[in-house]
Structure formats: structure tokens, C-alpha cells
Design an enzyme around this catalytic site. Structure first.
Site, PDB file in Angstrom:
ATOM      1  N   ASN A 213       0.846  -1.203   0.000  1.00 22.04           N
ATOM      2  CA  ASN A 213       0.000   0.000   0.000  1.00 22.04           C
ATOM      3  C   ASN A 213       0.878   1.248   0.000  1.00 22.04           C
ATOM      4  O   ASN A 213       2.110   1.151   0.004  1.00 22.04           O
ATOM      5  CB  ASN A 213      -0.967  -0.023   1.195  1.00 22.04           C
ATOM      6  CG  ASN A 213      -0.211  -0.080   2.504  1.00 22.04           C
ATOM      7  OD1 ASN A 213       0.480   0.868   2.869  1.00 22.04           O
ATOM      8  ND2 ASN A 213      -0.323  -1.197   3.218  1.00 22.04           N
ATOM      9  N   ASP A 282      -4.352  -6.249   5.457  1.00 23.64           N
ATOM     10  CA  ASP A 282      -5.346  -7.062   6.156  1.00 23.64           C
ATOM     11  C   ASP A 282      -5.326  -8.505   5.668  1.00 23.64           C
ATOM     12  O   ASP A 282      -5.666  -9.415   6.406  1.00 23.64           O
ATOM     13  CB  ASP A 282      -6.752  -6.467   5.942  1.00 23.64           C
ATOM     14  CG  ASP A 282      -6.919  -5.160   6.721  1.00 23.64           C
ATOM     15  OD1 ASP A 282      -6.307  -5.052   7.800  1.00 23.64           O
ATOM     16  OD2 ASP A 282      -7.633  -4.260   6.237  1.00 23.64           O
ATOM     17  N   LYS A 292       7.421 -17.406 -10.875  1.00 24.28           N
ATOM     18  CA  LYS A 292       6.581 -16.335 -11.388  1.00 24.28           C
ATOM     19  C   LYS A 292       5.349 -16.929 -12.106  1.00 24.28           C
ATOM     20  O   LYS A 292       5.489 -17.847 -12.933  1.00 24.28           O
ATOM     21  CB  LYS A 292       7.393 -15.488 -12.383  1.00 24.28           C
ATOM     22  CG  LYS A 292       6.632 -14.292 -12.890  1.00 24.28           C
ATOM     23  CD  LYS A 292       7.472 -13.491 -13.873  1.00 24.28           C
ATOM     24  CE  LYS A 292       6.613 -12.428 -14.512  1.00 24.28           C
ATOM     25  NZ  LYS A 292       7.224 -11.830 -15.684  1.00 24.28           N
ATOM     26  N   ASP A 311      -3.981  -9.500  13.576  1.00 18.11           N
ATOM     27  CA  ASP A 311      -4.004  -8.088  13.980  1.00 18.11           C
ATOM     28  C   ASP A 311      -2.921  -7.895  15.034  1.00 18.11           C
ATOM     29  O   ASP A 311      -3.066  -8.294  16.190  1.00 18.11           O
ATOM     30  CB  ASP A 311      -5.394  -7.725  14.530  1.00 18.11           C
ATOM     31  CG  ASP A 311      -5.532  -6.217  14.733  1.00 18.11           C
ATOM     32  OD1 ASP A 311      -4.548  -5.593  15.186  1.00 18.11           O
ATOM     33  OD2 ASP A 311      -6.609  -5.671  14.427  1.00 18.11           O
ATOM     34  N   ILE A 312      -1.818  -7.287  14.614  1.00 19.69           N
ATOM     35  CA  ILE A 312      -0.636  -7.188  15.480  1.00 19.69           C
ATOM     36  C   ILE A 312      -0.952  -6.353  16.719  1.00 19.69           C
ATOM     37  O   ILE A 312      -0.668  -6.750  17.859  1.00 19.69           O
ATOM     38  CB  ILE A 312       0.552  -6.566  14.699  1.00 19.69           C
ATOM     39  CG1 ILE A 312       0.864  -7.415  13.470  1.00 19.69           C
ATOM     40  CG2 ILE A 312       1.778  -6.440  15.594  1.00 19.69           C
ATOM     41  CD1 ILE A 312       1.805  -6.760  12.479  1.00 19.69           C
ATOM     42  N   PHE A 332      -3.160   3.469  15.623  1.00 26.71           N
ATOM     43  CA  PHE A 332      -3.455   4.521  14.655  1.00 26.71           C
ATOM     44  C   PHE A 332      -4.647   4.085  13.807  1.00 26.71           C
ATOM     45  O   PHE A 332      -4.887   2.893  13.632  1.00 26.71           O
ATOM     46  CB  PHE A 332      -2.247   4.784  13.750  1.00 26.71           C
ATOM     47  CG  PHE A 332      -1.398   5.928  14.218  1.00 26.71           C
ATOM     48  CD1 PHE A 332      -0.647   5.815  15.379  1.00 26.71           C
ATOM     49  CD2 PHE A 332      -1.359   7.126  13.505  1.00 26.71           C
ATOM     50  CE1 PHE A 332       0.133   6.874  15.818  1.00 26.71           C
ATOM     51  CE2 PHE A 332      -0.582   8.186  13.943  1.00 26.71           C
ATOM     52  CZ  PHE A 332       0.164   8.067  15.094  1.00 26.71           C
ATOM     53  N   LYS A 346     -12.740   2.083  16.851  1.00 29.28           N
ATOM     54  CA  LYS A 346     -11.525   1.278  16.649  1.00 29.28           C
ATOM     55  C   LYS A 346     -10.735   1.142  17.944  1.00 29.28           C
ATOM     56  O   LYS A 346     -10.143   0.097  18.213  1.00 29.28           O
ATOM     57  CB  LYS A 346     -10.662   1.914  15.556  1.00 29.28           C
ATOM     58  CG  LYS A 346      -9.696   0.945  14.922  1.00 29.28           C
ATOM     59  CD  LYS A 346      -9.112   1.467  13.618  1.00 29.28           C
ATOM     60  CE  LYS A 346     -10.046   1.279  12.439  1.00 29.28           C
ATOM     61  NZ  LYS A 346      -9.480   1.706  11.167  1.00 29.28           N
ATOM     62  N   LYS A 350      -9.797  -2.513  19.225  1.00 24.92           N
ATOM     63  CA  LYS A 350      -8.397  -2.943  19.341  1.00 24.92           C
ATOM     64  C   LYS A 350      -8.003  -3.147  20.808  1.00 24.92           C
ATOM     65  O   LYS A 350      -6.955  -3.726  21.086  1.00 24.92           O
ATOM     66  CB  LYS A 350      -7.469  -1.895  18.712  1.00 24.92           C
ATOM     67  CG  LYS A 350      -7.763  -1.616  17.245  1.00 24.92           C
ATOM     68  CD  LYS A 350      -6.963  -2.504  16.321  1.00 24.92           C
ATOM     69  CE  LYS A 350      -7.330  -2.214  14.876  1.00 24.92           C
ATOM     70  NZ  LYS A 350      -6.579  -3.033  13.930  1.00 24.92           N
TER      71      LYS A 350
HETATM   72  N1  CTP Z   1      -2.934  -3.005  12.731  1.00 24.69           N
HETATM   73  C1  CTP Z   1      -2.127  -4.055  13.121  1.00 24.69           C
HETATM   74  N2  CTP Z   1      -2.219  -5.263  12.473  1.00 24.69           N
HETATM   75  C2  CTP Z   1      -3.103  -5.441  11.484  1.00 24.69           C
HETATM   76  C3  CTP Z   1      -3.933  -4.370  11.080  1.00 24.69           C
HETATM   77  C4  CTP Z   1      -3.839  -3.169  11.733  1.00 24.69           C
HETATM   78  O1  CTP Z   1      -1.313  -3.880  14.022  1.00 24.69           O
HETATM   79  N3  CTP Z   1      -3.161  -6.608  10.881  1.00 24.69           N
HETATM   80  C5  CTP Z   1      -2.866  -1.734  13.471  1.00 24.69           C
HETATM   81  C6  CTP Z   1      -2.370  -0.561  12.661  1.00 24.69           C
HETATM   82  O2  CTP Z   1      -0.970  -0.445  12.744  1.00 24.69           O
HETATM   83  C7  CTP Z   1      -3.091   0.592  13.313  1.00 24.69           C
HETATM   84  C8  CTP Z   1      -4.417   0.000  13.726  1.00 24.69           C
HETATM   85  O3  CTP Z   1      -4.155  -1.401  13.848  1.00 24.69           O
HETATM   86  O4  CTP Z   1      -2.452   1.004  14.486  1.00 24.69           O
HETATM   87  C9  CTP Z   1      -5.570   0.298  12.799  1.00 24.69           C
HETATM   88  O5  CTP Z   1      -5.523  -0.457  11.666  1.00 24.69           O
HETATM   89  P1  CTP Z   1      -6.585  -0.350  10.457  1.00 24.69           P
HETATM   90  O6  CTP Z   1      -6.090  -1.247   9.395  1.00 24.69           O
HETATM   91  O7  CTP Z   1      -6.796   1.069  10.104  1.00 24.69           O
HETATM   92  O8  CTP Z   1      -7.872  -0.866  11.112  1.00 24.69           O
HETATM   93  P2  CTP Z   1      -8.705  -2.108  10.777  1.00 24.69           P
HETATM   94  O9  CTP Z   1      -8.854  -2.831  12.045  1.00 24.69           O
HETATM   95  O10 CTP Z   1      -8.102  -2.872   9.646  1.00 24.69           O
HETATM   96  O11 CTP Z   1     -10.089  -1.537  10.341  1.00 24.69           O
HETATM   97  P3  CTP Z   1     -10.633  -1.001   8.923  1.00 24.69           P
HETATM   98  O12 CTP Z   1      -9.757  -1.585   7.841  1.00 24.69           O
HETATM   99  O13 CTP Z   1     -11.997  -1.472   8.895  1.00 24.69           O
HETATM  100  O14 CTP Z   1     -10.530   0.497   8.976  1.00 24.69           O
END
Ligand code: CTP
Length: 403
Positions: A213, A282, A292, A311-312, A332, A346, A350
Site C-alpha cells: 500500500n 489485512d 513467477k 491483527d498485530i 493509529f 476502533k 483494538k
Molecule cells: N494493525 C495491526 N495489524 C493489522 C492491522 C492493523 O497492528 N493486521 C494496526 C495498525 O498499525 C493501526 C491500527 O491497527 O495502528 C488500525 O488499523 P486499520 O487497518 O486502520 O484498522 P482495521 O482494524 O483494519 O479496520 P478497517 O480496515 O476497517 O478500517
């Protein structure tokens, strides 16, 4: 940036080939908003002329304690009383030894001895041949100078003007500039160990392709720098970005979300603050092709199956240390709209005490941003500013919440 606006720096030069770097340093300090008064030893003038340093600092250079330009003829008193800091760069082995003994037989050493020790800090940037640096006498002097309250900045490693290779080079002007800027930041995170995640992740599809991304990593790198400036030990777990590592920060480079997860679980065991700024993918392809993936001529794209990444942040926030209050977690949220509502939801999802919202499309890749801090007590805006200024504000907000 004007990180040194309002600061008056007395820049002392002693004899050494690194004097050529002091010219660049002087320029960098002035560009950052400081006023710089140069004082040179006689030895320094063999390496670079006072004319150069006067032109760059826009002030006459001082070199003698008998300088009649001072109405009271006390340059050592007047110059040291004006200073916010005295920086000796380069500082020779001989000058370290003079400082240690309280020698006062030239203007620069006399001024260092005469400085008000509690209000005018002394920083030195040593520069010498590697044998001189490693010599027990110099190392003894270094330790004793630190005990006397002097801040001894590090030395660089590499090729030396004498043709040898090793420790003892003066740090580069930009490194010294960052050290001086850091020196003036409030030390609100001393004793803390901060882990920051930053940048995108890269989820491989095959050996040449992957999903990533547009996260630049700039906000996370700025937070790592700000935390280090505030006195914390900092580990930065960085996805694939080409940003320089902030000074004094330990960096662990990772590619995928799984790599980032492993690095975070490991480093968070010792951490007291965990800040997740990374834009973690995600999803990842269920299988990574060994070779390849080629077009098969049918015109049909290949079918791909994805699995969700861990989700870390949520995982770290559920750990016993975080739940027990030993690890403070900050998340964040990059949103496109309804920032407060999404950030509030969120934070709860989280399971973190503090969630920082920002508008993703407005900030990706930019050097500035605006933040919305959401915690159990409500929300607070940090208005539009550079990412480094915002990072410093966030660091002080986190420090206040740790109390
Ligand atoms: N994060 C993480 N590990 C993941 C996804 C997200 O640690 N697999 C952390 C990001 O570093 C950030 C926070 O979670 O601090 C928010 O992530 P975000 O991707 O914006 O939220 P989502 O839970 O994926 O929700 P959405 O995509 O619906 O906005």
C-alpha cells in the site's frame, strides 16, 4: 524546520582535520534557526580560517583571551554567559585532556572552565586517530568528563584522514545537528523502551509480485525519532520503505505482516510503550507461488485465495503485560471520513488506551498531518503541522498519560 530557533550556540573548534566539517555544521545550525558564535583555538586556525567561520556564522570569530573588542576585556565571561550550549566540534584528544584538568591557557578552555556549569551545558564531539581514541588515557578522560557533567557525543567509524580505518572520526554535520536538536528536547520518556511499527507491509504473490500500500512510513519514523529525542530506548519495526533510520534508533526491517508480527511479539516483551503506525495488509495470498505466475493464454486472470493477517496491535494489546499495565499500547487509524466515530470504535475494538486518528488520503506520503487523539476521557485534536512536530506532541501526550 526551525528546531533551534532562539538558541545561542557557542561553537568551539580545536585542532584537527575534522575542522572542515565544522564549516558545514555551523551552516546547518544557522539554517535551523540558531545564532552561532565561533571560538577557535590557535591549532584550529591551521585547519580552517576564521574568515570561513565568520562568513558562515555571520559573526566575528573569537580566538584570544586578550581580545580588545570586549569592553571589559573578558571574552571568556561574556561569551559563556550568552550561550544556551557550548559545543566543541571537533574536540581533539589534547583538548579533552585540557577540559579534564581544568586548564585555562587559551580562550576556549578558559571559557569552558568559566561557564556557569548548571545552566550552560558543554557538549563535545571528539575527533582523532583511532589509536588516540582507543588509548586508555583518552577513554579515561572520556569517562571522567561525563562524570563531570560534559556530554560526550559519539564518534564515527570508517576511513580516517591518516589512511587508517577505525573509530574516532568526528560525526557528520547532519548527525551532530540531530544530536544537538535532540539535546534540547524535554526528556519525558527516560527509562522507557518504545517499540514503533511503521510503513506498509508487502505480501508476496510470487517471487516478483506482491500486495502493498501507499504508506510512506514517515509518521512512524518521526515518532521513533521523537521518542528517542525524549530519552527512550527505541526499536523501530519497519516495513519496506527507504527512509533513513533516525539516530540512536534500533531498526528491524520486515516485509510481510507475519514478519512484523513476529518482530513485534519478540520486542514487545521488553517494551513499555507500543505504538502501531504501520499500515499492515489485512489479507495475504494463501499460497505464495515458488515461480513467477505466467499468463496461460486463456485471457483469464489467475484465481487467488486470501487469508486474513493477524491483527498485530490487538494481539499485543491483549498480552498479559499490556493487560497488567506494564505495556502502554497506542493504535493509529487512517480513515477517509467520520474520523471521531471510527477512531472511537476502533479504540474499543483494538483494546488500546489511546488511538490516534488521521485522514489517510490527506497524509499518505506527505511531510505534514493532523491528528485526533481518542482515549477513555474523550478526544483532543493536534492541529495541522509537520509530522515531526506532531510526533513530539504525541510523545508528550503519551508521557503525560503514563504518569
Ligand atoms: N494493525 C495491526 N495489524 C493489522 C492491522 C492493523 O497492528 N493486521 C494496526 C495498525 O498499525 C493501526 C491500527 O491497527 O495502528 C488500525 O488499523 P486499520 O487497518 O486502520 O484498522 P482495521 O482494524 O483494519 O479496520 P478497517 O480496515 O476497517 O478500517
Amino acid at each position: 524546520m526551525n528546531d533551534l530557533a532562539g538558541k545561542h550556540i557557542v561553537l568551539g573548534l580545536t585542532g584537527g582535520i575534522a575542522c572542515y566539517k565544522a564549516a558545514e555544521l555551523c551552516r546547518a545550525l544557522v539554517k535551523e534557526g540558531a545564532t552561532v558564535q565561533v571560538v577557535m583555538t590557535e591549532a584550529a586556525t591551521h585547519f580552517i580560517t576564521p574568515v570561513t567561520m565568520q562568513a558562515l556564522s555571520n559573526r566575528p570569530v573569537y580566538g584570544s583571551q586578550w581580545d580588545a573588542r570586549e569592553p571589559n576585556n573578558m571574552a571568556h565571561i561574556n561569551l559563556s554567559r550568552e550561550a544556551d550550549v557550548i559545543l566543541i566540534a571537533p574536540c581533539s584528544a589534547d583538548f579533552m585532556s585540557k577540559l579534564l584538568h581544568g586548564a585555562a591557557d587559551d580562550l576556549l578552555s578558559l571559557m569552558c572552565l568559566a561557564r556557569p556549569i548548571d545552566s550552560v551545558p558543554l557538549l563535545i564531539a571528539p575527533a582523532m586517530n583511532r589509536e588516540m581514541w582507543d588509548h586508555p588515557a583518552t577513554q579515561r578522560n572520556r569517562v571522567q568528563l561525563q562524570m563531570d557533567g560534559c556530554t560526550v557525543l559519539g564518534v564515527g567509524t570508517g576511513d580516517q584522514a591518516c589512511g587508517e580505518t577505525g573509530d574516532g572520526r568526528m560525526l557528520e554535520p547532519q548527525e551532530l545537528l540531530q544530536d544537538i536538536i535532540a539535546f534540547f528536547q524535554p526528556k519525558v520518556l527516560v527509562g522507557q523502551h518504545v517499540v514503533v511499527t511503521a510503513g506498509p507491509t508487502f505480501e508476496a504473490i510470487d517471487p516478483v509480485r506482491g500486495i502493498t500500500n501507499r504508506s510512506s512510513g514517515k509518521m512512524g519514523f518521526a515518532i521513533a525519532r521523537a521518542a528517542q529525542e525524549a530519552g527512550a530506548q527505541v526499536t523501530l519495526v519497519a516495513g519496506p520503505v527507504s527512509l533513513p533510520t533516525p539516530r540512536g534508533v534500533r531498526r528491524i526491517d520486515v516485509q510481510s505482516a507475519s514478519d512484523m508480527h513476529l518482530a513485534c511479539v519478540d520486542t514487545a516483551q521488553e517494551a513499555t510503550i507500543f505504538i502501531a503506525t504501520a499500515a499492515v495488509a489485512d489479507w495475504r495470498p494463501l499460497q505464495v507461488a515458488d515461480q513467477k505466475i505466467k499468463k496461460d493464454g486463456s485471457g483469464q486472470p489467475p484465481t487467488m485465495t486470501f487469508v486474513e493477517n493477524v491483527d498485530i496491535l490487538a494481539t499485543v494489546a491483549r498480552s498479559p503485560r499490556a493487560q497488567g499495565g506494564a505495556l502502554y499500547c497506542v493504535g493509529f487509524a487512517a480513515e477517509s471520513h467520520d474520523l471521531l466515530a471510527h477512531a472511537t470504535a476502533k479504540r474499543l475494538r483494538k483494546g488500546v488506551p489511546l488511538l490516534v486518528g488521521n485522514i489517510g488520503p490527506a497524509t499518505f506520503g506527505k511531510d505534514d498531518n493532523a491528528l485526533l487523539l481518542v482515549d477513555a476521557n474523550g478526544s483532543r485534536e493536534l492541529p495541522h503541522n509537520s509530522k515531526l512536530v506532531l510526533a513530539r506532541q504525541l510523545v508528550s501526550e503519551i508521557a503525560a498519560r503514563l504518569k
